[in-house]
Design an enzyme around this catalytic site. Structure first.
Site, PDB file in Angstrom:
ATOM      1  N   ARG A   1      -2.474   1.411  -6.662  1.00  0.00           N
ATOM      2  CA  ARG A   1      -2.709   0.028  -7.047  1.00  0.00           C
ATOM      3  C   ARG A   1      -3.072  -0.019  -8.529  1.00  0.00           C
ATOM      4  NH1 ARG A   1      -5.088   0.801  -2.018  1.00  0.00           N
ATOM      5  NH2 ARG A   1      -4.214  -0.497  -0.354  1.00  0.00           N
TER       6      ARG A   1
ATOM      7  N   LYS B   1      -9.463  -0.066  -2.306  1.00  0.00           N
ATOM      8  CA  LYS B   1      -9.485  -1.350  -1.605  1.00  0.00           C
ATOM      9  C   LYS B   1     -10.119  -1.222  -0.233  1.00  0.00           C
ATOM     10  CE  LYS B   1      -6.435  -5.060   0.001  1.00  0.00           C
ATOM     11  NZ  LYS B   1      -5.029  -5.545   0.077  1.00  0.00           N
TER      12      LYS B   1
ATOM     13  N   HIS C   1       1.889  -4.335  -9.608  1.00  0.00           N
ATOM     14  CA  HIS C   1       1.669  -4.069  -8.187  1.00  0.00           C
ATOM     15  C   HIS C   1       2.985  -3.879  -7.449  1.00  0.00           C
ATOM     16  CE1 HIS C   1       0.139  -4.464  -4.082  1.00  0.00           C
ATOM     17  NE2 HIS C   1      -1.049  -4.252  -4.579  1.00  0.00           N
TER      18      HIS C   1
ATOM     19  N   ARG D   1       4.617  -0.449  -6.171  1.00  0.00           N
ATOM     20  CA  ARG D   1       4.340   0.116  -4.848  1.00  0.00           C
ATOM     21  C   ARG D   1       5.454  -0.266  -3.870  1.00  0.00           C
ATOM     22  NH1 ARG D   1      -0.747   1.542  -3.392  1.00  0.00           N
ATOM     23  NH2 ARG D   1      -0.884   0.210  -1.518  1.00  0.00           N
TER      24      ARG D   1
ATOM     25  N   HIS E   1      -2.684   2.674   2.873  1.00  0.00           N
ATOM     26  CA  HIS E   1      -2.799   1.565   3.803  1.00  0.00           C
ATOM     27  C   HIS E   1      -3.668   1.988   4.981  1.00  0.00           C
ATOM     28  CE1 HIS E   1       1.125  -0.481   2.292  1.00  0.00           C
ATOM     29  NE2 HIS E   1       0.077  -0.762   1.540  1.00  0.00           N
TER      30      HIS E   1
ATOM     31  N   TYR F   1      -5.935  12.161  12.034  1.00  0.00           N
ATOM     32  CA  TYR F   1      -4.790  13.060  11.918  1.00  0.00           C
ATOM     33  C   TYR F   1      -4.148  12.928  10.539  1.00  0.00           C
ATOM     34  CZ  TYR F   1      -0.276  15.245  12.720  1.00  0.00           C
ATOM     35  OH  TYR F   1       0.828  16.041  12.606  1.00  0.00           O
TER      36      TYR F   1
END
Length: 363
Positions: free
Chosen positions: A201, A228, A290, A293, A316, A326
């Site tokens: 970001r 974030k 942005h 991404r 995310h 995991y």
């Protein structure tokens, strides 16, 4: 007398309260007694209610909610939301006791924001007002939530959702050529280069510190307070990303920030610096910082890379806790390979190589 006990009741001080007013108050008190009530207790309850309402104005409870949410937001986010309350909400009904508020008051304030052309802002303010009311109910500051039936869809005009402008893969060769030829501030140029190579970001990139970088392990460890989702994130660094960092070392290696402001070296690049540079390159309204991404995600997915690895690289949030554990433990090697592939892909596009998307990685 009430319940067989003598009580005294004061109605005020003369001359502030006239004899006529005192007699009227006395008559009302007698009626209350005849109906089985205690006028003294009723008066005390009214005083207590007035004090409670003075402590539970919308502004007071909103500040309490903002403080409650402080740990969940970045400092800039908290500051921005608080500023929106100060500008658009508190002047309208900040001094109103929440227990007395009506949906109409909220609707009028929110629609005033919408009418000035800030539809997205109006929607966000509306949701935060509802959150303050929910907070007040949970903490027993008001008995019920009068805003439950007030819905954004019925209150505000429908808005078309627009995503941040992003480059298309076919635009990459021209963009990279222009970026290579960019004659502006070298810090800004290198920041854009690293942004493309890492897909972080823009705020995470602007706040990058040399202390977060481990060039020997080719890793950039971003602490949770700068992310974030408030979780630490490790960004594998490709060979090309390391080259960008080496280009910055003579410029800022003696400072804390990797990409300091050229005007105020102790501060980061401003929020608009990267987008302004893109505009000077001819991409105003076409690409945003942005949006890099989205470019990375689109190309990597269409080239057949594991979507879980891509999502983890983009930091995310994984809602399934087992899968999240995991991802943290198993995807570092996969992500390192992915980011080196992406950097090599960028180099290929810089040379004008046409890549057929939709193929499995390595095909």
């Amino acid at each position: 007398r009430h319940a067989g006990k003598e009580k005294r009741l004061a109605f005020g001080v003369y001359p502030d309260v006239s004899l006529k007013q005192a007699r009227e108050c006395c008559g009302e008190a007698l009626k209350t007694i005849q109906l089985g009530g205690d006028p003294g207790a009723i008066k005390q309850a009214a005083k207590a209610q007035a004090k409670h309402e003075a402590r539970t104005t919308f502004e007071a409870v909103a500040h309490d909610w903002l403080e409650h949410m402080r740990g969940k937001w970045a400092a800039e986010t908290h500051k921005r939301i608080a500023a929106a309350f100060e500008a658009d909400v508190f002047p309208a009904f900040g001094a109103r006791p929440m227990a007395q508020m009506k949906p109409r008051e909220v609707a009028q304030a929110v629609k005033a924001v919408e009418h000035r052309g800030a539809g997205d802002m109006a929607g966000r303010i509306f949701q935060r007002i509802r959150a303050v009311f929910a907070h007040a109910v949970v903490h027993e500051l008001i008995p019920s939530n009068p805003m439950l039936d007030l819905k954004a869809g019925a209150l505000l005009k429908p808005r078309q959702v627009t995503h941040r402008a992003a480059l298309d893969d076919k635009d990459l060769p021209a963009f990279l050529a222009k970026l290579d030829a960019y004659a502006g501030d070298p810090t800004t140029k290198n920041a854009l280069r690293l942004l493309v190579l890492t897909a972080v970001r823009p705020g995470e990139l602007r706040g990058a510190r040399w202390s977060e970088l481990d060039t020997s392990e080719a890793a950039w460890r971003i602490p949770g307070e700068r992310m974030k989702m408030k979780a630490p994130h490790v960004v594998p660094l490709s060979r090309q990303a390391l080259e960008v960092l080496e280009a910055m070392r003579p410029i800022s290696g003696h400072r804390d920030l990797v990409f300091p402001s050229p005007y105020y070296p102790g501060k980061t690049l401003s929020e608009n610096t990267l987008n302004s540079a893109l505009a000077r390159l001819g991409y105003k309204g076409i690409a945003t910082a942005h949006g890099m991404r989205a470019l990375f995600s689109t190309v990597a997915n269409e080239c057949g890379h594991n979507s879980d690895v891509i999502e983890r690289q983009l930091a995310h949030r994984e809602r399934n806790e087992v899968r999240a554990a995991y991802h943290r433990s198993a995807y570092m090697q996969d992500r390192a390979k992915l980011m080196q592939w992406w950097a090599d892909y960028i180099d290929g596009r810089r040379g004008g190589v046409v890549v057929a998307l939709g193929l499995k990685a390595g095909a």
